[in-house]
Design a protein around this motif. Structure first.
Motif, PDB file in Angstrom:
ATOM      1  N   LEU A 142     -25.321 -30.082  -1.835  1.00 37.22           N
ATOM      2  CA  LEU A 142     -26.260 -30.505  -2.875  1.00 37.22           C
ATOM      3  C   LEU A 142     -25.735 -30.149  -4.273  1.00 37.22           C
ATOM      4  CD1 LEU A 142     -29.662 -29.667  -1.171  1.00 37.22           C
ATOM      5  CD2 LEU A 142     -28.692 -31.941  -1.616  1.00 37.22           C
ATOM      6  N   VAL A 143     -25.032 -29.038  -4.389  1.00 33.98           N
ATOM      7  CA  VAL A 143     -24.402 -28.679  -5.667  1.00 33.98           C
ATOM      8  C   VAL A 143     -23.332 -29.705  -6.017  1.00 33.98           C
ATOM      9  CG1 VAL A 143     -22.963 -26.951  -6.839  1.00 33.98           C
ATOM     10  CG2 VAL A 143     -24.918 -26.224  -5.436  1.00 33.98           C
ATOM     11  N   VAL A 144     -22.523 -30.084  -5.046  1.00 32.68           N
ATOM     12  CA  VAL A 144     -21.490 -31.092  -5.278  1.00 32.68           C
ATOM     13  C   VAL A 144     -22.126 -32.434  -5.653  1.00 32.68           C
ATOM     14  CG1 VAL A 144     -19.643 -32.435  -4.192  1.00 32.68           C
ATOM     15  CG2 VAL A 144     -19.767 -29.988  -3.839  1.00 32.68           C
ATOM     16  N   ALA A 145     -23.231 -32.779  -5.036  1.00 32.99           N
ATOM     17  CA  ALA A 145     -23.917 -34.028  -5.367  1.00 32.99           C
ATOM     18  C   ALA A 145     -24.361 -34.015  -6.827  1.00 32.99           C
ATOM     19  CB  ALA A 145     -25.111 -34.243  -4.446  1.00 32.99           C
ATOM     20  N   GLY A 146     -24.852 -32.871  -7.287  1.00 37.01           N
ATOM     21  CA  GLY A 146     -25.227 -32.751  -8.697  1.00 37.01           C
ATOM     22  C   GLY A 146     -24.036 -32.964  -9.619  1.00 37.01           C
ATOM     23  N   LEU A 147     -22.890 -32.407  -9.244  1.00 40.74           N
ATOM     24  CA  LEU A 147     -21.669 -32.617 -10.025  1.00 40.74           C
ATOM     25  C   LEU A 147     -21.256 -34.088 -10.001  1.00 40.74           C
ATOM     26  CD1 LEU A 147     -19.561 -29.528  -8.889  1.00 40.74           C
ATOM     27  CD2 LEU A 147     -20.618 -29.889 -11.125  1.00 40.74           C
ATOM     28  N   ALA A 148     -21.392 -34.727  -8.851  1.00 38.70           N
ATOM     29  CA  ALA A 148     -21.029 -36.147  -8.736  1.00 38.70           C
ATOM     30  C   ALA A 148     -21.907 -37.002  -9.641  1.00 38.70           C
ATOM     31  CB  ALA A 148     -21.148 -36.606  -7.286  1.00 38.70           C
ATOM     32  N   ILE A 149     -23.182 -36.682  -9.695  1.00 38.91           N
ATOM     33  CA  ILE A 149     -24.086 -37.435 -10.572  1.00 38.91           C
ATOM     34  C   ILE A 149     -23.672 -37.243 -12.033  1.00 38.91           C
ATOM     35  CG2 ILE A 149     -26.463 -37.569 -11.421  1.00 38.91           C
ATOM     36  CD1 ILE A 149     -27.314 -36.923  -8.482  1.00 38.91           C
ATOM     37  N   ARG A 150     -23.389 -36.003 -12.411  1.00 39.58           N
ATOM     38  CA  ARG A 150     -22.958 -35.740 -13.793  1.00 39.58           C
ATOM     39  C   ARG A 150     -21.680 -36.508 -14.129  1.00 39.58           C
ATOM     40  NH1 ARG A 150     -20.420 -30.399 -14.836  1.00 39.58           N
ATOM     41  NH2 ARG A 150     -18.581 -31.661 -14.932  1.00 39.58           N
ATOM     42  N   GLU A 151     -20.714 -36.485 -13.210  1.00 38.08           N
ATOM     43  CA  GLU A 151     -19.462 -37.196 -13.440  1.00 38.08           C
ATOM     44  C   GLU A 151     -19.688 -38.713 -13.484  1.00 38.08           C
ATOM     45  OE1 GLU A 151     -16.795 -35.687 -14.376  1.00 38.08           O
ATOM     46  OE2 GLU A 151     -17.522 -33.685 -13.911  1.00 38.08           O
ATOM     47  N   GLY A 152     -20.599 -39.198 -12.658  1.00 42.16           N
ATOM     48  CA  GLY A 152     -20.921 -40.629 -12.676  1.00 42.16           C
ATOM     49  C   GLY A 152     -21.516 -41.058 -14.003  1.00 42.16           C
ATOM     50  N   VAL A 153     -22.422 -40.236 -14.540  1.00 51.93           N
ATOM     51  CA  VAL A 153     -23.026 -40.536 -15.846  1.00 51.93           C
ATOM     52  C   VAL A 153     -21.948 -40.538 -16.932  1.00 51.93           C
ATOM     53  CG1 VAL A 153     -24.591 -39.637 -17.623  1.00 51.93           C
ATOM     54  CG2 VAL A 153     -25.333 -39.747 -15.234  1.00 51.93           C
ATOM     55  N   GLU A 154     -21.076 -39.535 -16.902  1.00 51.29           N
ATOM     56  CA  GLU A 154     -20.001 -39.470 -17.898  1.00 51.29           C
ATOM     57  C   GLU A 154     -19.074 -40.673 -17.792  1.00 51.29           C
ATOM     58  OE1 GLU A 154     -17.996 -35.717 -17.660  1.00 51.29           O
ATOM     59  OE2 GLU A 154     -19.756 -34.599 -18.316  1.00 51.29           O
ATOM     60  N   ALA A 155     -18.711 -41.060 -16.574  1.00 51.10           N
ATOM     61  CA  ALA A 155     -17.841 -42.225 -16.399  1.00 51.10           C
ATOM     62  C   ALA A 155     -18.540 -43.487 -16.884  1.00 51.10           C
ATOM     63  CB  ALA A 155     -17.418 -42.366 -14.933  1.00 51.10           C
ATOM     64  N   TRP A 156     -19.821 -43.628 -16.568  1.00 54.93           N
ATOM     65  CA  TRP A 156     -20.575 -44.813 -16.992  1.00 54.93           C
ATOM     66  C   TRP A 156     -20.582 -44.927 -18.516  1.00 54.93           C
ATOM     67  CZ3 TRP A 156     -22.005 -48.802 -14.164  1.00 54.93           C
ATOM     68  CH2 TRP A 156     -22.840 -49.748 -14.745  1.00 54.93           C
ATOM     69  N   ARG A 157     -20.700 -43.781 -19.189  1.00 52.63           N
ATOM     70  CA  ARG A 157     -20.705 -43.763 -20.651  1.00 52.63           C
ATOM     71  C   ARG A 157     -19.301 -43.905 -21.242  1.00 52.63           C
ATOM     72  NH1 ARG A 157     -24.578 -38.556 -21.375  1.00 52.63           N
ATOM     73  NH2 ARG A 157     -26.553 -39.580 -20.906  1.00 52.63           N
TER      74      ARG A 157
END
Length: 179
Positions: A142-157
């Motif tokens: 679940l911690v890794v999933a949170g990191l993946a979401i953060r990285e996804g948002v950064e990549a999207w931006r």
């Protein structure tokens, strides 16, 4: 490791390959910079897909729907991944910076996330095998999933700065201190 966690680990590898294919596709075009934004966004979508799978898998395990089993093979695969991924990510990040390609840098971040997932899988498997803590892998996932979401948002931006820059800056500082 439960069968679904192995599938999740494999899915992460599939997403990693698709991310690399997206970057390769970008560079098959005459004007690769024109395709930079859609490629980086595709990598962002891969981060979101990985996060979604990991969250569902972890929650099913924590809810007792799936059982966690001991997996010496899973421990071996996660260990090898932890040894190989940092070097690959560093090389890809360096290449991306030299090319001035945000998509290549974003793909290097995908490798780092894969390394984090490997580490959490390994810790979870070891805690389960050694102490019978079946919940440990799911919590770490679940911690890794949170990191993946953060990285996804950064990549999207389009913000694809890499944590490897910290390591690179330290190396440059040491090099300056030596002279």
């Amino acid at each position: 490791m439960q069968r679904d966690a192995l599938i999740g680990f494999g899915l992460d590898s599939v997403i990693e390959v698709l991310s690399a294919v997206a970057v390769a596709w970008q560079f098959t075009h005459r004007d690769p910079e024109r395709w930079e934004k859609p490629t980086v966004r595709a990598i962002g979508i891969a981060f979101f897909a990985l996060a979604a799978y990991v969250i569902v898998d972890a929650l099913l395990t924590l809810a007792g729907v799936q059982e966690v089993e001991h997996s010496p093979l899973g421990i071996g695969i996660a260990t090898v991944s932890l040894l190989v991924m940092p070097a690959l990510a560093w090389l890809e990040f360096r290449t991306g910076r030299e090319l001035g390609s945000r998509s290549v840098v974003a793909d290097a971040k995908q490798l780092l996330l894969c390394m984090c997932l490997s580490g959490t899988v390994l810790v979870g498997l070891l805690l389960n095998s050694l102490f019978g803590w079946m919940w440990a892998d799911s919590v770490a996932a679940l911690v890794v999933a949170g990191l993946a979401i953060r990285e996804g948002v950064e990549a999207w931006r389009g913000d694809v700065e890499s944590p490897l820059e910290v390591l690179e800056a330290l190396g440059e500082r040491e090099s300056l201190d030596e002279h």
